[in-house]
Design a protein around this motif. Structure first.
Motif, PDB file in Angstrom:
ATOM      1  N   SER A 152    -114.387 -46.059 -19.893  1.00 21.06           N
ATOM      2  CA  SER A 152    -114.205 -47.133 -18.934  1.00 21.06           C
ATOM      3  C   SER A 152    -114.146 -48.497 -19.592  1.00 21.06           C
ATOM      4  O   SER A 152    -114.824 -48.758 -20.578  1.00 21.06           O
ATOM      5  CB  SER A 152    -115.354 -47.137 -17.933  1.00 21.06           C
ATOM      6  OG  SER A 152    -115.174 -48.212 -17.037  1.00 21.06           O
ATOM      7  N   SER A 153    -113.318 -49.354 -18.994  1.00 19.93           N
ATOM      8  CA  SER A 153    -113.274 -50.729 -19.489  1.00 19.93           C
ATOM      9  C   SER A 153    -114.247 -51.606 -18.703  1.00 19.93           C
ATOM     10  O   SER A 153    -114.415 -52.777 -18.986  1.00 19.93           O
ATOM     11  CB  SER A 153    -111.862 -51.280 -19.333  1.00 19.93           C
ATOM     12  OG  SER A 153    -111.455 -51.123 -17.992  1.00 19.93           O
ATOM     13  N   ILE A 154    -114.878 -51.024 -17.695  1.00 19.50           N
ATOM     14  CA  ILE A 154    -115.848 -51.790 -16.911  1.00 19.50           C
ATOM     15  C   ILE A 154    -117.223 -51.612 -17.558  1.00 19.50           C
ATOM     16  O   ILE A 154    -117.513 -50.557 -18.107  1.00 19.50           O
ATOM     17  CB  ILE A 154    -115.966 -51.253 -15.475  1.00 19.50           C
ATOM     18  CG1 ILE A 154    -114.606 -50.862 -14.927  1.00 19.50           C
ATOM     19  CG2 ILE A 154    -116.595 -52.281 -14.549  1.00 19.50           C
ATOM     20  CD1 ILE A 154    -114.708 -50.101 -13.638  1.00 19.50           C
ATOM     21  N   SER A 155    -118.053 -52.636 -17.439  1.00 12.33           N
ATOM     22  CA  SER A 155    -119.389 -52.481 -18.008  1.00 12.33           C
ATOM     23  C   SER A 155    -120.449 -53.145 -17.131  1.00 12.33           C
ATOM     24  O   SER A 155    -121.588 -53.280 -17.541  1.00 12.33           O
ATOM     25  CB  SER A 155    -119.429 -53.100 -19.406  1.00 12.33           C
ATOM     26  OG  SER A 155    -119.046 -54.461 -19.333  1.00 12.33           O
ATOM     27  N   THR A 156    -120.060 -53.528 -15.900  1.00  8.07           N
ATOM     28  CA  THR A 156    -120.972 -54.342 -15.083  1.00  8.07           C
ATOM     29  C   THR A 156    -122.169 -53.577 -14.540  1.00  8.07           C
ATOM     30  O   THR A 156    -123.188 -54.166 -14.210  1.00  8.07           O
ATOM     31  CB  THR A 156    -120.214 -54.948 -13.892  1.00  8.07           C
ATOM     32  OG1 THR A 156    -119.424 -53.912 -13.295  1.00  8.07           O
ATOM     33  CG2 THR A 156    -119.306 -56.066 -14.342  1.00  8.07           C
ATOM     34  N   LEU A 157    -122.060 -52.255 -14.413  1.00 12.09           N
ATOM     35  CA  LEU A 157    -123.164 -51.498 -13.811  1.00 12.09           C
ATOM     36  C   LEU A 157    -123.945 -50.684 -14.827  1.00 12.09           C
ATOM     37  O   LEU A 157    -124.941 -50.060 -14.492  1.00 12.09           O
ATOM     38  CB  LEU A 157    -122.633 -50.541 -12.742  1.00 12.09           C
ATOM     39  CG  LEU A 157    -121.987 -51.189 -11.517  1.00 12.09           C
ATOM     40  CD1 LEU A 157    -121.455 -50.115 -10.593  1.00 12.09           C
ATOM     41  CD2 LEU A 157    -122.986 -52.064 -10.786  1.00 12.09           C
ATOM     42  N   GLY A 158    -123.450 -50.659 -16.043  1.00 10.39           N
ATOM     43  CA  GLY A 158    -124.148 -49.862 -17.040  1.00 10.39           C
ATOM     44  C   GLY A 158    -123.289 -49.718 -18.276  1.00 10.39           C
ATOM     45  O   GLY A 158    -122.077 -49.938 -18.238  1.00 10.39           O
ATOM     46  N   ASP A 159    -123.923 -49.331 -19.350  1.00 11.55           N
ATOM     47  CA  ASP A 159    -123.253 -49.198 -20.632  1.00 11.55           C
ATOM     48  C   ASP A 159    -122.190 -48.096 -20.573  1.00 11.55           C
ATOM     49  O   ASP A 159    -122.518 -46.933 -20.343  1.00 11.55           O
ATOM     50  CB  ASP A 159    -124.325 -48.840 -21.672  1.00 11.55           C
ATOM     51  CG  ASP A 159    -123.775 -48.793 -23.076  1.00 11.55           C
ATOM     52  OD1 ASP A 159    -122.541 -48.731 -23.232  1.00 11.55           O
ATOM     53  OD2 ASP A 159    -124.600 -48.810 -24.008  1.00 11.55           O
ATOM     54  N   PRO A 160    -120.906 -48.456 -20.785  1.00 12.56           N
ATOM     55  CA  PRO A 160    -119.856 -47.430 -20.687  1.00 12.56           C
ATOM     56  C   PRO A 160    -119.987 -46.328 -21.735  1.00 12.56           C
ATOM     57  O   PRO A 160    -119.384 -45.271 -21.600  1.00 12.56           O
ATOM     58  CB  PRO A 160    -118.551 -48.217 -20.880  1.00 12.56           C
ATOM     59  CG  PRO A 160    -118.930 -49.574 -21.341  1.00 12.56           C
ATOM     60  CD  PRO A 160    -120.374 -49.802 -21.051  1.00 12.56           C
ATOM     61  N   ALA A 161    -120.809 -46.566 -22.765  1.00 13.93           N
ATOM     62  CA  ALA A 161    -121.007 -45.514 -23.765  1.00 13.93           C
ATOM     63  C   ALA A 161    -122.048 -44.493 -23.315  1.00 13.93           C
ATOM     64  O   ALA A 161    -122.236 -43.464 -23.947  1.00 13.93           O
ATOM     65  CB  ALA A 161    -121.440 -46.134 -25.096  1.00 13.93           C
ATOM     66  N   LYS A 162    -122.745 -44.786 -22.204  1.00 16.53           N
ATOM     67  CA  LYS A 162    -123.809 -43.878 -21.764  1.00 16.53           C
ATOM     68  C   LYS A 162    -123.541 -43.258 -20.404  1.00 16.53           C
ATOM     69  O   LYS A 162    -124.324 -42.455 -19.914  1.00 16.53           O
ATOM     70  CB  LYS A 162    -125.129 -44.647 -21.697  1.00 16.53           C
ATOM     71  CG  LYS A 162    -125.567 -45.128 -23.065  1.00 16.53           C
ATOM     72  CD  LYS A 162    -126.985 -45.626 -23.065  1.00 16.53           C
ATOM     73  CE  LYS A 162    -127.431 -45.944 -24.490  1.00 16.53           C
ATOM     74  NZ  LYS A 162    -128.299 -47.105 -24.536  1.00 16.53           N
ATOM     75  N   GLY A 163    -122.443 -43.648 -19.788  1.00 17.93           N
ATOM     76  CA  GLY A 163    -122.156 -43.095 -18.466  1.00 17.93           C
ATOM     77  C   GLY A 163    -120.691 -43.299 -18.141  1.00 17.93           C
ATOM     78  O   GLY A 163    -119.930 -43.815 -18.956  1.00 17.93           O
ATOM     79  N   VAL A 164    -120.306 -42.876 -16.953  1.00 13.11           N
ATOM     80  CA  VAL A 164    -118.904 -42.966 -16.559  1.00 13.11           C
ATOM     81  C   VAL A 164    -118.796 -43.731 -15.249  1.00 13.11           C
ATOM     82  O   VAL A 164    -119.740 -43.790 -14.463  1.00 13.11           O
ATOM     83  CB  VAL A 164    -118.292 -41.555 -16.396  1.00 13.11           C
ATOM     84  CG1 VAL A 164    -118.276 -40.824 -17.728  1.00 13.11           C
ATOM     85  CG2 VAL A 164    -119.035 -40.736 -15.356  1.00 13.11           C
ATOM     86  N   TYR A 165    -117.631 -44.303 -15.051  1.00 14.42           N
ATOM     87  CA  TYR A 165    -117.365 -45.045 -13.816  1.00 14.42           C
ATOM     88  C   TYR A 165    -116.356 -44.279 -12.981  1.00 14.42           C
ATOM     89  O   TYR A 165    -115.390 -43.732 -13.504  1.00 14.42           O
ATOM     90  CB  TYR A 165    -116.786 -46.421 -14.153  1.00 14.42           C
ATOM     91  CG  TYR A 165    -117.824 -47.410 -14.632  1.00 14.42           C
ATOM     92  CD1 TYR A 165    -118.406 -48.302 -13.743  1.00 14.42           C
ATOM     93  CD2 TYR A 165    -118.222 -47.442 -15.959  1.00 14.42           C
ATOM     94  CE1 TYR A 165    -119.364 -49.215 -14.175  1.00 14.42           C
ATOM     95  CE2 TYR A 165    -119.178 -48.352 -16.398  1.00 14.42           C
ATOM     96  CZ  TYR A 165    -119.745 -49.241 -15.497  1.00 14.42           C
ATOM     97  OH  TYR A 165    -120.679 -50.140 -15.911  1.00 14.42           O
ATOM     98  N   ILE A 166    -116.587 -44.274 -11.677  1.00 14.96           N
ATOM     99  CA  ILE A 166    -115.652 -43.593 -10.782  1.00 14.96           C
ATOM    100  C   ILE A 166    -115.651 -44.337  -9.451  1.00 14.96           C
ATOM    101  O   ILE A 166    -116.673 -44.895  -9.049  1.00 14.96           O
ATOM    102  CB  ILE A 166    -116.049 -42.091 -10.642  1.00 14.96           C
ATOM    103  CG1 ILE A 166    -114.963 -41.307  -9.936  1.00 14.96           C
ATOM    104  CG2 ILE A 166    -117.406 -41.923  -9.978  1.00 14.96           C
ATOM    105  CD1 ILE A 166    -115.090 -39.795 -10.122  1.00 14.96           C
ATOM    106  N   SER A 167    -114.500 -44.392  -8.794  1.00 18.00           N
ATOM    107  CA  SER A 167    -114.361 -45.245  -7.606  1.00 18.00           C
ATOM    108  C   SER A 167    -114.827 -44.563  -6.326  1.00 18.00           C
ATOM    109  O   SER A 167    -114.566 -43.387  -6.098  1.00 18.00           O
ATOM    110  CB  SER A 167    -112.895 -45.650  -7.398  1.00 18.00           C
ATOM    111  OG  SER A 167    -112.461 -46.470  -8.442  1.00 18.00           O
TER     112      SER A 167
END
Length: 206
Positions: A95-110
């Motif tokens: 993910s290019s988003i990082s506002t809710l958590g470290d993108p290296a430790k989790g994933v983002y989904i809409s």
């Protein structure tokens, strides 16, 4: 003649579209999207892991509500990328988003099917949406973090969401709406983060 496969794909398309439409953020989206084809993604490994995740969390005393399957969405420009995520799963560092958590430790989904990209969807654009099954588990509401010292996964939780601003101005930028309607999902065990959280399971490409 009757083609069972075609019949199945049209009912799959209807199911997919109803999932998408029930997940719109903006009611005007009902008329704004055309969906042409749905492909069922059956990945036994991911389905098994989703079930195993649910069983483990149930054993840990999670409520039915926390274990409920819901849907979440990913958008890709091309079919190869969409298919790849269905084969390899949604992995950290994607993910290019990082506002809710470290993108290296989790994933983002809409969370919303019409809010899948930081930039507005322009007329005539097409893409591939992967509908995923998601078990949110214990959700922590956090404030967005725009600094480079990323928020880490919260111990005892499985998912971060942004504080919902019910007083959102109607002119919220697409980018803000997109960032605010993300789930940040992670799986931490024994102090290390899973590369692919088990609680997300790719379901349909449309």
């Amino acid at each position: 003649g009757w083609n069972p496969e075609l019949e199945e794909s049209s009912s799959l398309l209807q199911r997919a579209v109803s999932v998408l439409q029930s997940s719109y953020l903006d009611s005007t989206s009902q008329d704004g999207f055309l969906y042409s084809q749905a492909i069922l993604v059956e990945n036994d490994v991911f389905l098994r892991e989703l079930k195993a995740f649910a069983q483990a969390k149930e054993a840990a005393g999670y409520s039915q509500e926390e274990l409920e399957e819901t849907f979440a969405f990913l958008l890709f420009d091309n079919e190869e990328e969409a298919k790849e995520v269905c084969q390899t799963g949604l992995r950290v560092n994607s993910s290019s988003i990082s506002t809710l958590g470290d993108p290296a430790k989790g994933v983002y989904i809409s969370k919303h099917a019409d809010c899948l990209h930081p930039r507005p969807w322009y007329h005539g654009k097409s893409g591939y949406i992967v509908i995923c099954k998601l078990i949110k588990g214990k959700v922590k509401v956090i404030s967005e973090n725009y600094t480079t010292s990323y928020t880490c996964p919260s111990p005892g939780y499985d998912c971060h969401v942004a504080i919902s601003r019910s007083n959102l101005p109607s002119k919220t930028s697409c980018c803000q709406a997109f960032e605010q309607s993300q789930y940040y999902v992670y799986e931490v065990s024994g102090g290390s983060t899973a590369e692919r959280p088990r609680q997300i399971c790719p379901y349909i490409i449309i």
